[in-house]
Design a protein around this motif. Structure first.
Motif, mmCIF file in Angstrom:
data_model
loop_
_atom_site.group_PDB
_atom_site.id
_atom_site.type_symbol
_atom_site.label_atom_id
_atom_site.label_comp_id
_atom_site.label_asym_id
_atom_site.label_seq_id
_atom_site.Cartn_x
_atom_site.Cartn_y
_atom_site.Cartn_z
ATOM 1 N N PRO A 115 0.698 -1.236 0.033
ATOM 2 C CA PRO A 115 -0.122 0.047 0.003
ATOM 3 C C PRO A 115 1.007 1.242 0.105
ATOM 4 O O PRO A 115 1.893 1.192 0.415
ATOM 5 N N PRO A 116 0.248 2.273 -0.426
ATOM 6 C CA PRO A 116 1.046 3.628 -0.429
ATOM 7 C C PRO A 116 1.447 4.012 1.081
ATOM 8 O O PRO A 116 0.961 3.904 2.139
ATOM 9 N N HIS A 117 2.920 4.238 1.061
ATOM 10 C CA HIS A 117 3.807 4.518 2.063
ATOM 11 C C HIS A 117 4.956 5.411 1.944
ATOM 12 O O HIS A 117 5.140 5.562 0.677
ATOM 13 N N THR A 118 5.720 5.830 2.970
ATOM 14 C CA THR A 118 6.778 6.399 2.636
ATOM 15 C C THR A 118 7.753 5.992 3.638
ATOM 16 O O THR A 118 7.564 5.179 4.423
ATOM 17 N N HIS A 119 9.208 6.263 3.274
ATOM 18 C CA HIS A 119 10.438 6.143 4.040
ATOM 19 C C HIS A 119 10.814 7.366 4.492
ATOM 20 O O HIS A 119 11.654 8.083 3.626
ATOM 21 N N ILE A 191 5.902 4.659 7.004
ATOM 22 C CA ILE A 191 4.621 4.952 7.552
ATOM 23 C C ILE A 191 3.746 4.702 6.445
ATOM 24 O O ILE A 191 3.773 5.237 5.057
ATOM 25 N N THR A 192 2.789 3.759 6.892
ATOM 26 C CA THR A 192 1.712 3.303 5.840
ATOM 27 C C THR A 192 0.780 4.353 5.819
ATOM 28 O O THR A 192 0.139 4.467 6.927
ATOM 29 N N VAL A 197 -3.110 7.415 9.228
ATOM 30 C CA VAL A 197 -4.153 8.114 9.073
ATOM 31 C C VAL A 197 -5.401 7.695 10.141
ATOM 32 O O VAL A 197 -6.168 8.385 10.928
ATOM 33 N N PHE A 198 -5.705 6.537 9.779
ATOM 34 C CA PHE A 198 -6.849 6.012 10.299
ATOM 35 C C PHE A 198 -6.745 4.796 11.241
ATOM 36 O O PHE A 198 -7.710 4.562 11.933
ATOM 37 N N LYS A 199 -5.651 4.562 11.607
ATOM 38 C CA LYS A 199 -5.410 3.582 12.578
ATOM 39 C C LYS A 199 -4.400 4.208 13.846
ATOM 40 O O LYS A 199 -3.803 3.194 14.554
ATOM 41 N N SER A 200 -4.287 5.605 13.972
ATOM 42 C CA SER A 200 -3.460 5.834 14.818
ATOM 43 C C SER A 200 -3.853 5.485 16.453
ATOM 44 O O SER A 200 -5.120 5.196 16.635
ATOM 45 N N ASN A 201 -3.036 5.645 17.190
ATOM 46 C CA ASN A 201 -3.264 5.254 18.796
ATOM 47 C C ASN A 201 -2.787 6.398 19.519
ATOM 48 O O ASN A 201 -1.554 6.844 19.826
ATOM 49 N N PRO A 202 -3.851 7.112 20.327
ATOM 50 C CA PRO A 202 -5.011 7.109 20.041
ATOM 51 C C PRO A 202 -5.746 7.827 18.551
ATOM 52 O O PRO A 202 -4.887 8.297 17.900
ATOM 53 N N PRO A 203 -6.920 7.603 18.498
ATOM 54 C CA PRO A 203 -7.427 7.680 16.831
ATOM 55 C C PRO A 203 -7.273 9.353 16.621
ATOM 56 O O PRO A 203 -7.548 10.244 17.800
ATOM 57 N N ILE A 204 -6.952 9.620 15.449
ATOM 58 C CA ILE A 204 -7.223 11.149 14.987
ATOM 59 C C ILE A 204 -8.706 11.550 15.285
ATOM 60 O O ILE A 204 -9.503 10.731 14.870
ATOM 61 N N ASN A 205 -9.136 12.483 15.766
ATOM 62 C CA ASN A 205 -10.409 13.029 15.797
ATOM 63 C C ASN A 205 -11.102 12.991 14.430
ATOM 64 O O ASN A 205 -10.777 13.363 13.479
ATOM 65 N N PHE A 213 -10.649 14.917 4.188
ATOM 66 C CA PHE A 213 -10.987 13.927 3.185
ATOM 67 C C PHE A 213 -12.481 14.095 2.460
ATOM 68 O O PHE A 213 -12.726 13.602 1.498
ATOM 69 N N GLN A 214 -13.193 15.228 2.997
ATOM 70 C CA GLN A 214 -14.371 15.641 2.548
ATOM 71 C C GLN A 214 -15.154 14.569 2.320
ATOM 72 O O GLN A 214 -15.918 14.502 1.281
ATOM 73 N N VAL A 215 -15.543 13.724 3.387
ATOM 74 C CA VAL A 215 -16.452 12.659 3.497
ATOM 75 C C VAL A 215 -17.194 12.756 4.658
ATOM 76 O O VAL A 215 -17.050 13.396 5.753
ATOM 77 N N ASP A 216 -18.250 11.947 4.628
ATOM 78 C CA ASP A 216 -19.228 11.756 5.819
ATOM 79 C C ASP A 216 -18.379 10.954 6.846
ATOM 80 O O ASP A 216 -17.536 10.131 6.702
ATOM 81 N N LYS A 217 -18.965 11.254 8.271
ATOM 82 C CA LYS A 217 -18.332 10.513 9.459
ATOM 83 C C LYS A 217 -18.225 9.089 9.380
ATOM 84 O O LYS A 217 -17.599 8.345 9.846
ATOM 85 N N ASN A 218 -19.361 8.817 8.783
ATOM 86 C CA ASN A 218 -19.697 7.088 8.615
ATOM 87 C C ASN A 218 -18.529 6.455 7.705
ATOM 88 O O ASN A 218 -18.300 5.249 7.893
ATOM 89 N N VAL A 219 -18.263 7.222 6.855
ATOM 90 C CA VAL A 219 -17.082 6.776 6.020
ATOM 91 C C VAL A 219 -15.841 6.559 6.639
ATOM 92 O O VAL A 219 -15.102 5.552 6.420
ATOM 93 N N VAL A 220 -15.305 7.531 7.560
ATOM 94 C CA VAL A 220 -14.300 7.381 8.384
ATOM 95 C C VAL A 220 -14.388 6.270 9.476
ATOM 96 O O VAL A 220 -13.694 5.567 9.370
ATOM 97 N N ASN A 221 -15.565 6.083 9.986
ATOM 98 C CA ASN A 221 -15.900 5.169 10.915
ATOM 99 C C ASN A 221 -15.621 3.723 10.185
ATOM 100 O O ASN A 221 -15.115 2.931 10.745
ATOM 101 N N TYR A 222 -16.278 3.630 9.039
ATOM 102 C CA TYR A 222 -16.048 2.443 8.257
ATOM 103 C C TYR A 222 -14.819 1.973 8.012
ATOM 104 O O TYR A 222 -14.228 0.927 8.093
ATOM 105 N N ILE A 223 -13.819 2.891 7.510
ATOM 106 C CA ILE A 223 -12.349 2.768 7.142
ATOM 107 C C ILE A 223 -11.756 2.262 8.380
ATOM 108 O O ILE A 223 -10.942 1.392 8.269
#
Length: 227
Positions: A115-119, A191-192, A197-205, A213-223
């Motif tokens: 998946p998209p990542h950086t070094h 850094i994947t 972005v979506f699996k940090s600990n604790p989660p990003i608000n 990402f200009q998406v609905d909060k349900n999309v964020v929760n799903y990811i």
């Protein structure tokens, strides 16, 4: 003169070539910060890192400190993305400390993705050993946007990913693929993007992510649940 090539496994030859090529890159970056941060402290007794590692007494060093086997063994690709990275950094090969190089074997199931990542601390170059890969990297923010460079690689092809830029590899064939990577740091870091972005600990608000990402909060929760 004895010809060694027929006695040496092809993966060993690739590994030697990767390390030799990476040596030419190493002086450009290492020694650079080999940890994510280093908080200044006035008490020397509390200082613990030298290039991220203590140094072994030279009188106790053996050949095994510079040796690692097992890169001929395929990684387990039975996961959601269908890929596996077998890294050989200073954590796996102590002799790499201060040398500014490392490497990795990357295995892909059919249509598997690294998946998209950086070094953050390394340039990477990739050599395809088996299969066909669609690879690419994206430039940093500029007035012209983020430019994507892509290429389809076949067996024996080489591609370079500049330091710190987001990049990926996708197996576009219906058979397995294998690639080896050389990196210009003993501890390149990874850094994947999706995980960071979506699996940090604790989660990003969630409000940050929905706006970014200009998406609905349900999309964020799903990811987040998928990861």
């Amino acid at each position: 003169m004895m010809k060694y090539s027929k006695f040496v496994p092809k993966y060993a030859l690739v590994t030697v070539a990767l390390l030799a090529f990476a040596c030419s890159l190493a002086s450009a970056y290492d020694p650079s910060p080999l940890q994510d941060f280093c908080v200044a402290i006035n008490n020397p007794a509390s200082a613990v890192f030298v290039n991220g590692k203590f140094c072994k007494d030279p009188k106790l060093v053996t050949a095994n400190d510079f040796f690692r086997s097992g890169l001929n063994i395929p990684g387990n690709t039975s996961n959601k993305v269908g890929s596996n990275v077998t890294a050989v950094t200073v954590e796996q090969l102590p002799g790499l400390n201060t040398l500014g190089i490392s490497l990795a074997r990357i295995d892909f199931a059919p249509y598997g993705l690294n998946p998209p990542h950086t070094h953050p601390r390394s340039t990477e170059f990739l050599v395809v050993i088996e299969g066909t890969l669609h690879v690419g990297f994206v430039t940093s923010n500029s007035a012209n946007g983020n430019h994507l460079f892509t290429k389809v690689l076949n067996k024996g092809d080489v591609f370079v990913f500049p330091i710190g830029l987001v990049h990926f590899q996708l197996n576009v064939g219906n058979t397995k693929a294998v690639a080896f990577a050389g990196l210009s740091s003993q501890n390149p870091g990874v850094i994947t993007i999706a995980n960071a972005v979506f699996k940090s600990n604790p989660p990003i608000n969630a409000d940050v992510l929905t706006k970014a990402f200009q998406v609905d909060k349900n999309v964020v929760n799903y990811i987040q649940k998928q990861l």
